[in-house]
Scaffold this motif. Structure first.
Motif, PDB file in Angstrom:
ATOM      1  N   LEU A  48       0.834  -1.205   0.000  1.00 12.25           N
ATOM      2  CA  LEU A  48       0.000   0.000   0.000  1.00 12.25           C
ATOM      3  C   LEU A  48       0.869   1.256   0.000  1.00 12.25           C
ATOM      4  O   LEU A  48       0.624   2.215  -0.753  1.00 12.25           O
ATOM      5  N   GLU A  49       1.880   1.251   0.848  1.00 14.79           N
ATOM      6  CA  GLU A  49       2.766   2.411   0.927  1.00 14.79           C
ATOM      7  C   GLU A  49       3.454   2.655  -0.420  1.00 14.79           C
ATOM      8  O   GLU A  49       3.604   3.800  -0.863  1.00 14.79           O
ATOM      9  N   LYS A  50       3.860   1.560  -1.054  1.00 11.82           N
ATOM     10  CA  LYS A  50       4.502   1.686  -2.364  1.00 11.82           C
ATOM     11  C   LYS A  50       3.540   2.266  -3.393  1.00 11.82           C
ATOM     12  O   LYS A  50       3.912   3.121  -4.221  1.00 11.82           O
ATOM     13  N   LEU A  51       2.305   1.823  -3.358  1.00  7.59           N
ATOM     14  CA  LEU A  51       1.307   2.342  -4.306  1.00  7.59           C
ATOM     15  C   LEU A  51       1.040   3.824  -4.056  1.00  7.59           C
ATOM     16  O   LEU A  51       0.916   4.619  -4.991  1.00  7.59           O
ATOM     17  N   PHE A  52       0.949   4.196  -2.793  1.00  4.48           N
ATOM     18  CA  PHE A  52       0.720   5.608  -2.486  1.00  4.48           C
ATOM     19  C   PHE A  52       1.890   6.485  -2.977  1.00  4.48           C
ATOM     20  O   PHE A  52       1.691   7.592  -3.450  1.00  4.48           O
ATOM     21  N   ASN A  53       3.078   5.953  -2.852  1.00  7.81           N
ATOM     22  CA  ASN A  53       4.261   6.711  -3.288  1.00  7.81           C
ATOM     23  C   ASN A  53       4.355   6.842  -4.815  1.00  7.81           C
ATOM     24  O   ASN A  53       5.165   7.626  -5.313  1.00  7.81           O
TER      25      ASN A  53
END
Length: 674
Positions: A631-636
């Motif tokens: 999720l964090e990667k997608l947000f970034n």
């Protein structure tokens, strides 16, 4: 008897003698025939020769004095004529000893003046003696007729075109030689200045200290003195103009001025020749302050004794032929190009160059002979002022017209916003504000209107206010899509805050106005988060998930339902926002971190507590679709600017759109994206 015989003998001897004399006489007569014919042929000339003897005694007594009075001055004229031809050897080549050549030439002119003044008198005296001979019949008609014909020929020579060739053309040849020497001195001492464009900012190009040595100038002046005395000034000026203008052109060739010949059909807009315009200002300054300045001084030095009109006219022609008109024509070509905001800056650049050279132009090209240069310069300044002011006053109208165009679908910053903020700061900078103010003052004076000091500032503030109103209108165009509207306003208010802060325009707007944009950024950032990602944590509710004996299956179903709703909402929201843009890097990173902090900790905790309920299920991948790290990667990966920015900002007349890119130009299309 004896006496008779003696008489007979005597008679015989006498007869014999007579016969011999007769024979001798006959022989003599035979030989005298040709001589008599010769005498007969000479009788007419003998008659002419002895005729004065038959003339009246008074006429014969005075004819000698009349003849002497005519022949003596004629002989003096002939003596001077002979002396003229004696000067021919000394007038072969002025190159080796110019002072001697000029001295001999002056003597030749004086001798020819003597001939010109006295030939007519000598001819008239000769005519008087011929008339005397005819009146007193001292000579026959045939002789008088011959004299009259000779006099007529002399009169024709004296009064006709050949009068100036009493020297057999020697003076003309000598003057031609002097003109050739004038040209030789110019050519051999005239070389292109060793110019080169500066390698570094502020570096001066190499300039020769003097275009001609003093000794050469003195020789040219001495030659001019003699040539002008013989009505050859025009030839000298023509030679001088040809040599010196060619030299200036050669000096300029090193600067590669081919761009001066460009026409409006050869470029799309002013921005495409922006580099040429920058060169134009430097090259014009170089040509005026160094090349034309040197020619101006040299014309004065060489032709100063001829009067102001002569050397001013000479310089004007050199300047025209050398290329000053091409510089002015290039400026005119720029004014005729398509209208756009970048063109305003370029017109001001050209106007600034001319303004900096105003004193030089007035001094060098201020005389009547430079009327053409003055007219072209005035016309160019008029075009520059009118063109710049027209674009400046249209800016507000064109920005307002953008209000009716749709906002960018990726919520990025419309190019009109980025352009106007940068543009206004440029116009307020030290490079453009003084020259734009000067242009506005001139425009107002032409309209007999008073210029107000704050007119420029107020107009730029109006542009900023128009941008604000555009933002409000564009944000409403997203309709019910509050997320896009908030992201759009957040983007643009932050841009205005960041790009107006610590600028001259920001200083004029004031801290309160800038603070307002910063507050709006924070407000719409919070609204964006609340209306979008802020809704996701509520989908991961813990209600009903207290584990107790026999309730594991119920808890598993609730987790599945909630994870499914989370995943579907996340996927839908991510898909929509994957195309959205946050232009500023700092704001983009700040917004991502806010989203991550809002969702990822909640999701991580939820999965740690309830993930095992579904992870052992056969359909676990449908529910435990994401990890906290994924999720964090997608947000970034969200909100990155795309390679192609949305929007343009090109100008038009009243019926078109005023769009902008870096390459702005007039368009007539009915709709243009903002």
């Amino acid at each position: 008897m004896d006496k008779g015989f003696e008489h007979l003998i005597s008679a015989r001897e006498l007869l014999k003698t007579s016969v011999e004399k007769s024979n001798s006489l006959a022989l003599s007569l035979e030989k005298s025939g040709p001589r008599l014919d010769e005498i007969s042929q000479r009788l007419p000339s003998l008659e002419v020769a002895i005729r004065p003897i038959r003339a009246q005694r008074d006429a014969l007594a005075t004819v000698g004095g009349h003849i002497n009075s005519a022949v003596v001055p004629a002989a003096a004229v002939l003596k001077v004529f002979d002396a003229i031809h004696g000067l021919e050897k000394s007038l072969s080549d002025p190159q080796y000893n110019l002072p001697v050549y000029l001295g001999v030439l002056k003597r030749l002119e004086e001798a020819l003046k003597f001939l010109g003044d006295n030939c007519g008198t000598a001819i008239q005296w000769l005519a008087d003696i011929v008339e005397y001979l005819e009146d007193y019949k001292v000579a026959d008609d045939w002789f008088i007729s011959g004299l009259k014909k000779a006099l007529d020929s002399l009169r024709e020579l004296e009064s006709g075109e050949e009068k100036g060739r009493l020297d057999g053309g020697l003076l003309e040849v000598a003057l031609n030689n002097l003109e050739n020497e004038f040209k030789r001195l110019l050519i051999e001492n005239t070389v292109p200045l060793p110019m080169s464009s500066p390698s570094f900012p502020g570096e001066q190009a190499c300039i020769a200290p003097s275009p001609l040595p003093v000794a050469v100038i003195q020789k040219l002046q001495a030659i001019l003195g003699r040539l002008i005395a013989n009505d050859r000034l025009e030839n000298c000026v023509s030679i001088y103009i040809d040599v010196r203008s060619s030299n200036v052109r050669a000096s300029l060739q090193a600067l590669n001025l081919d761009y001066l010949e460009i026409s409006t059909s050869e470029f799309n807009d002013v921005a495409s020749i922006e580099g040429y315009i920058a060169q134009w200002g430097k090259h014009l300054e170089f040509a005026v302050k160094h090349l034309f300045e040197a020619e101006y001084k040299l014309c004065n030095d060489v032709f100063e004794k001829m009067g102001l009109d002569v050397w001013k006219s000479c310089f004007a022609e050199i300047a025209a032929q050398a290329g000053i008109l091409a510089f002015l024509q290039f400026g005119k070509t720029v004014t005729e190009s398509k209208k756009d905001p970048i063109k305003l800056l370029k017109l001001l650049d050209i106007f600034a160059s001319l303004s900096n050279l105003r004193l030089d132009f007035n001094r060098l090209f201020g005389g009547a002979p430079c009327a053409e240069i003055q007219n072209l310069t005035r016309d160019l300044i008029k075009r520059l002022v009118e063109g710049a002011c027209e674009i400046f006053w249209e800016l507000l109208v064109q920005v307002e017209l953008q209000r009716h165009t749709p906002p960018p679908p990726d919520c990025s910053i419309p190019r009109v916003v980025t352009f106007i903020t940068d543009y206004c700061n440029k116009l307020l900078g030290d490079d453009y504000k003084p020259i734009l103010t000067q242009a506005l003052i001139i425009e107002r004076s032409w309209k007999h209107e008073k210029f107000k000091e704050k007119i420029l500032i107020n107009e730029l503030l109006n542009l900023v206010q128009a941008i604000k109103l555009n933002l409000v209108t564009w944000s409403k165009a997203y309709g019910d899509d509050a997320v896009s509207s908030c992201l759009f306003l957040m983007n643009n208010h932050w841009h205005l805050y960041k790009h107006l802060k610590d600028t001259k325009l920001g200083g004029i707007l004031g801290d309160s106005s800038l603070k307002e944009h910063e507050q709006y950024t924070s407000y719409y950032s919070a609204m964006f988060l609340r209306e979008s990602w802020g809704k996701l944590p509520g989908l991961l509710s813990r209600e009903g998930l207290i584990l107790f004996s026999g309730g594991r299956a119920t808890a598993r179903n609730l987790v599945k339902q909630r994870l499914k709703a989370f995943n579907e909402t996340f996927d839908e929201m991510y898909k929509k926002q994957a195309n959205l843009v946050i232009s500023d890097k700092d704001l983009r990173e700040k917004t991502r971190q806010a989203v991550i902090q809002t969702i990822v900790p909640v999701y991580r905790s939820y999965m740690q507590n309830y993930g095992p309920l579904v992870e052992q299920d056969e359909s676990a991948s449908r529910y435990a679709k994401y990890t906290a790290q994924s999720l964090e990667k997608l947000f970034n990966s969200l909100f990155h600017p795309k390679s192609m920015k949305y929007g343009s900002f090109k100008t038009r007349h009243v019926s078109g759109k005023f769009n902008n890119g870096v390459l702005d130009q007039y368009k007539t299309s009915p709709t243009v994206n903002a």
